[in-house]
Each structure stands twice: as C-alpha cells, then as structure tokens.
Write a protein that holds these residues in place. Structure first.
Motif: not given
Length: 249
Positions: A25, A93, A122, A217, A220
C-alpha cells in the motif's frame, strides 16, 4: 432544505506519495493528512447554499478511523452545522462507502447530497454514481455550477465536448468538479467554534451494512522513472527516432 456532504481524509495534495517497501500500500506513517480537495469544494458549495437561504442545514459525513474527526471538524469550521462519523478501521472500498452513505441518507433524509467527484488517493470516481444508483436518485456529476430554481436543481457539468446543463428533480446527488467554486480560508474563530458543534459517531454495524472488501489488491508500485529527454537536429531525425526507438508508428 437539508444538504448532506460526504468528506474523505486523504494524504495532503502537497505531499509526495510513496509506496511501502513490501508493495502492500501507500506509506501513511507520519504523513500529513487533509480533506480531499474535491470534497472541500463540495462543503463550500453546501455552505454557500445555506448562506443564500436555500439550505436550512448542512450535515458533513465521513467514513473511516477515529482521525477522520479532524476532517469533519474542518468541515464544521467551514460552516457545516453538524457532523457524523461512521467509524471503521476496515478498508472501505467505493461500494461499501456508497452503501454506508445510503444508510446515512435514509436516516437523515436530505434533499441534496454533495460529494467530490473523486478522491485524490485512489481516483476511483465511483462513489457518487454508486450512491445515486442505490438510492434511485438523479445525479449531476462533474458539476461546475449549481443553481436551484422553481424546485429544480440545474447542474452545469463539464464534459469532453464542453459544458452540459441538466435539470434534476430533488432529491438528487451532485459531485463537485474543480471549477465549481474556490473554498474559503478557515479562520481561527471558526476553528474554535467548530469544536463546540455536534459530532455523532456511529458504526457500520449500527447501520446494518456489511463493509467486507469485494476487491483484492495485489500490489502497489510506483511508476517507472521517465527517461531523460533529448534534442534532435531536424524533423527527419525526430521521425526516425519516433519510428525506430519509440516505435509509436
């Protein structure tokens, strides 16, 4: 007319975002946080509607962990009358956020819900549209102008081809774009007064909403660094490089 505004706590837009070493993240430790800029525009528009005598009450709503109270206090300092925090340490989310906001809307019964068009963390640009679909309300997205006349809400929105004006029946959802207004500078007396305004804290369980993540996810990562540019001596050399090196045609 009651107006509800949704606000989100994000990394301050002046901060350079960095990914965690493990790719799980974005690094948030000791990072300055602030209200999402588009949400700040939405709050300003709601407060202006109240100052114009159109709105009777402005309610700010945020979803997330305890520190989101700071973001709500900012909204109160800008002129919101009261605030609601749906406190949750879970990952929220867009669909879960839309469901939580729908539950709050059903409790509060506002005639207008304002949101930023997207959050800068995001850039999903989904929550306002999802909320409108769940409620079955008309929506005006990417709003650059909002007017209320004769019981109808006129929303001028920015599209690829220019501007489009919609007439919406209330209740409605509007998402704020960059050129809707310029948020006010919050002064110290307003900040102090905001501490005395009511701020209610509830949970997703109080609203009966399941906030379990639907998306997984994977990783990242920061974008690859750009290659250094160069100069060319002629159009022919430029075309050659575009064809043989960049392979764009």
């Amino acid at each position: 007319m009651k107006v509800m505004v949704a606000v989100k706590r994000v990394v301050d837009f002046n901060v350079k975002v960095r990914c965690k070493a493990d790719g799980s993240g974005v690094e948030l430790a000791n990072v300055k946080m602030a209200m999402n800029p588009f949400d700040e525009i939405a709050v300003e528009e709601a407060v202006r509607l109240k100052e114009a005598g159109i709105a009777s009450e402005v309610v700010a709503v945020s979803l997330g962990a305890k520190p989101c109270e700071e973001t709500l206090r900012t909204a109160l300092a800008m002129g919101a009358d009261r605030a609601i925090l749906v406190e949750s340490d879970s990952e929220l989310q867009p669909l879960a956020v839309a469901k939580l906001l729908m539950a709050v809307v059903e409790r509060e019964a506002p005639q207008l819900v304002l949101l930023g068009k997207q959050a800068i963390d995001d850039d999903a640009n989904q929550t306002g549209q999802m909320l409108a679909a769940l409620l079955g309300w008309p929506q005006g997205t990417f709003a650059s102008r909002v007017e209320l006349s004769e019981g109808q809400l006129k929303v001028t929105r920015e599209i690829d081809g220019g501007l489009e004006t919609l007439a919406l029946a209330l209740p409605a959802i509007v998402t704020a774009d960059l050129r809707l207004n310029e948020p006010r500078y919050v002064k110290l007396p307003s900040i102090m007064a905001a501490k005395k305004k009511p701020l209610a804290v509830i949970t997703p369980q109080d609203l009966g909403v399941d906030v379990a993540p639907r998306l997984k996810q994977l990783k990242v990562a920061e974008p690859a660094p750009r290659r250094a540019g160069g100069q060319v001596g002629s159009v022919a050399e430029l075309v050659s490089k575009l064809k043989n090196e960049a392979k764009v045609f």
